[in-house]
Every structure is written in structure tokens, then in C-alpha cells.
Design a protein around this motif. Structure first.
Motif, short mmCIF file in Angstrom:
data_model
loop_
_atom_site.label_atom_id
_atom_site.label_comp_id
_atom_site.label_asym_id
_atom_site.label_seq_id
_atom_site.Cartn_x
_atom_site.Cartn_y
_atom_site.Cartn_z
N ALA A 34 67.65 50.65 55.24
CA ALA A 34 66.75 51.24 56.39
C ALA A 34 66.63 50.83 57.80
CB ALA A 34 65.26 50.96 55.91
N ARG A 35 67.32 49.63 58.03
CA ARG A 35 67.26 49.07 59.58
C ARG A 35 68.85 48.90 60.02
NH1 ARG A 35 63.76 43.97 60.31
NH2 ARG A 35 64.03 44.52 62.33
N HIS A 36 69.69 48.45 59.24
CA HIS A 36 71.09 48.22 59.69
C HIS A 36 72.22 49.18 59.01
CE1 HIS A 36 69.92 45.28 62.61
NE2 HIS A 36 69.28 44.82 61.57
N THR A 37 73.22 48.99 59.59
CA THR A 37 74.52 49.69 58.96
C THR A 37 75.72 48.76 59.07
OG1 THR A 37 73.88 52.05 59.47
CG2 THR A 37 76.12 51.67 58.98
N SER A 38 76.18 48.42 57.78
CA SER A 38 77.37 47.33 57.92
C SER A 38 78.51 48.02 56.92
CB SER A 38 76.98 46.23 57.19
OG SER A 38 75.61 45.65 57.88
N ALA A 39 79.65 47.54 57.41
CA ALA A 39 80.72 47.75 56.76
C ALA A 39 81.98 46.66 56.72
CB ALA A 39 81.50 49.12 57.07
N TRP A 40 82.74 46.27 55.71
CA TRP A 40 83.36 45.37 55.80
C TRP A 40 84.85 45.53 54.82
CZ3 TRP A 40 78.90 45.44 53.44
CH2 TRP A 40 78.76 45.29 51.75
N VAL A 41 85.79 44.78 54.89
CA VAL A 41 86.95 44.91 54.02
C VAL A 41 87.14 43.47 53.29
CG1 VAL A 41 89.67 45.34 54.16
CG2 VAL A 41 87.92 46.54 55.51
N GLU A 42 87.21 43.47 51.94
CA GLU A 42 87.35 42.47 50.96
C GLU A 42 88.41 42.33 50.54
OE1 GLU A 42 84.88 41.30 47.00
OE2 GLU A 42 83.81 41.56 48.86
N HIS A 43 89.18 41.14 50.44
CA HIS A 43 90.43 41.06 49.84
C HIS A 43 90.38 40.63 48.27
CE1 HIS A 43 94.14 38.35 48.81
NE2 HIS A 43 94.75 39.31 49.79
N SER A 97 70.30 54.16 67.57
CA SER A 97 69.46 53.58 66.34
C SER A 97 70.48 52.99 65.60
CB SER A 97 69.08 54.76 65.49
OG SER A 97 68.49 54.41 64.36
N THR A 98 70.13 51.96 65.09
CA THR A 98 71.18 51.19 64.02
C THR A 98 71.28 51.58 62.56
OG1 THR A 98 69.58 49.76 63.51
CG2 THR A 98 70.66 49.31 65.50
N SER A 99 70.61 52.96 62.22
CA SER A 99 70.55 53.37 60.87
C SER A 99 70.83 54.72 60.85
CB SER A 99 69.21 52.96 60.19
OG SER A 99 68.20 53.57 60.73
N ASP A 100 71.39 55.40 61.85
CA ASP A 100 71.44 56.90 61.98
C ASP A 100 73.00 57.30 61.35
OD1 ASP A 100 72.31 55.94 64.15
OD2 ASP A 100 71.41 57.66 65.44
N VAL A 101 73.21 58.60 61.62
CA VAL A 101 74.52 58.98 61.76
C VAL A 101 75.39 58.60 62.56
CG1 VAL A 101 76.14 60.94 61.24
CG2 VAL A 101 73.69 61.04 60.06
N VAL A 136 77.30 45.43 69.58
CA VAL A 136 77.33 46.81 68.83
C VAL A 136 75.76 47.31 68.93
CG1 VAL A 136 77.82 48.00 66.64
CG2 VAL A 136 79.22 46.18 67.07
N ARG A 137 74.92 46.57 68.91
CA ARG A 137 73.59 46.95 68.59
C ARG A 137 73.25 47.59 70.14
NH1 ARG A 137 71.37 42.79 66.98
NH2 ARG A 137 70.66 41.90 68.78
N GLU A 138 73.56 46.84 71.07
CA GLU A 138 73.21 47.36 72.42
C GLU A 138 73.57 48.79 72.79
OE1 GLU A 138 70.80 45.90 74.58
OE2 GLU A 138 70.51 44.50 72.80
N GLN A 139 74.65 49.32 72.22
CA GLN A 139 75.30 50.27 72.60
C GLN A 139 74.88 51.75 71.82
OE1 GLN A 139 77.32 50.43 75.26
NE2 GLN A 139 77.09 48.24 75.48
#
Length: 212
Positions: free
Chosen positions: A93-102, A124-128, A118-121
Motif C-alpha cells: 500500500a505504501r511502497h513498490t519493490s523488486a529484486w533478483v534472487e540467486h 507516488s511510491t505505489s502507483d503504476v 528513487v523516492r524523491e523522483q
């Protein structure tokens, strides 16, 4: 001498009149070649030779070529384990995250709206738009660390999501979402000392030839 100079100067220029008709340019070419040879002879590494045996200490290179062994797991195991690097996407609801896992469970690359840069640019931190930009940032970081192909399992979450689709499209512009096929070595049966043929495979029957 002209061959050595062609590596530095365009060969088309050598055929022009400035090089072929003027003796000054020929003297400069000879002086340049003699200086280069003298520098090579005076180098402190002139006695060193390249070792013909190369030991690859980067396992990611073997994974890129498909030589490294993948974890197979069970046939009906869920989620799948037969990958080198797996892509994950998470949106709250507040953030968007992505990562690559071995495949050993360690996170190789990550990008999130929790990062201040990233947040300053973002508006919104949870939109498309946040999901699309996180995909671009993660793809750029993957390329910088040497990852050009990752695995993404679409069967884990079949719910339609515009943010996820935009994120995947942004990643696919730079990184491939399918890993190379693993090159498996040719199977050679072992030796069984208890059997007459001494090989771990069934004995091939030969036709019976009768002598009349």
C-alpha cells in the motif's frame, strides 16, 4: 610498418598522396614504428608469458553460458527451483519493490521506492508509474552487474495487475526473462564389477549364428 600503422590510422589515408608522395610522412611512420618497438623491448613485463591454463573464478560466467548446474528439485515442487536468478516483484500500500534472487537464496540486485534517491523522483511510491520506474532501475542495475537474463515465474500470481505488467515490460526492454538452457553432460554408465560385462547397463543380445 604500414601494417602496424593501419591499426592506428585508417588504411584509406595511407593510400592518399599525403602518405605515398611525401617522404616526410614516411620518415614519421618509420620513427613511430621504431619508437613503438623500442617501448615494447624496454617494458618490465617483456619476460612474462600468459598462462595457458585459465581458472575461472566467476561462477556467474558459467551460469551465463548454461554450464553451471541448476537445482532440479522434485517434479511437482512449488515454487520451482530450477533457475539461476529469479525475479521478484512486490507492491504494498505504501511502497513498490523488486529484486533478483540467486538460487542459493541470496539477493543479488534490488530496487525499491524506500530508497531516498528513487523516492524523491516519484510523485507516488505505489502507483503504476512507480512500478515502471522500479523496473527500469532494476534492469539497469542487472546489466551493470552482468545479468542479462533472469527467470520469472508467471504461474505464482495469476491475478491481473497493471503495475506488474508495466514493471515486466520495463524490465524486458533491457533484460531477457528467460534463462539459457542448461547444457547437460553426456551420460556415461559406470562400472559394475559384479556383472560379466562390467558396465552399469543391460547387455546387448547378439544374434545366434549356428554353424551347420
Amino acid at each position: 610498418m604500414l601494417t602496424r600503422l593501419s591499426r592506428v590510422v585508417c588504411p584509406a589515408w595511407i593510400d592518399t598522396g599525403s602518405f605515398s608522395c611525401t617522404t616526410t610522412w614516411r620518415q614519421r611512420i618509420q620513427a613511430f614504428g621504431s619508437t613503438a618497438v623500442r617501448c615494447l623491448d624496454d617494458s618490465p613485463n617483456k619476460d612474462f608469458k600468459v598462462n595457458p591454463v585459465f581458472l575461472n573464478r566467476n561462477p556467474r560466467n558459467l551460469e551465463t553460458m548454461g554450464i553451471a548446474r541448476k537445482r532440479q528439485g522434485w517434479i511437482l515442487q512449488y515454487p520451482r527451483k530450477n533457475y539461476y536468478h529469479k525475479l521478484f516483484f512486490e507492491r504494498s500500500a505504501r511502497h513498490t519493490s523488486a529484486w533478483v534472487e540467486h538460487m542459493n537464496g541470496e539477493t543479488v540486485v534490488s530496487a525499491s521506492t524506500r530508497e531516498w534517491a528513487v523516492r524523491e523522483q516519484l510523485y507516488s511510491t505505489s502507483d503504476v508509474s512507480a512500478a515502471e520506474n522500479i523496473g527500469r532501475v532494476l534492469a539497469q542495475r542487472c546489466v551493470e552487474c552482468g545479468l542479462t537474463s533472469v527467470f520469472y515465474d508467471k504461474t505464482e500470481d495469476n491475478t491481473p495487475s497493471e503495475s506488474r505488467e508495466v514493471f515486466l515490460n520495463a524490465v524486458q526492454d533491457v533484460v531477457t526473462l528467460t534463462e539459457p538452457r542448461q547444457l547437460k553432460p553426456r551420460y556415461e554408465p559406470g562400472i559394475d564389477y559384479d556383472k560379466p560385462n562390467r558396465y552399469g547397463e543391460k547387455k546387448k543380445l547378439k544374434p545366434d549364428y549356428q554353424i551347420s
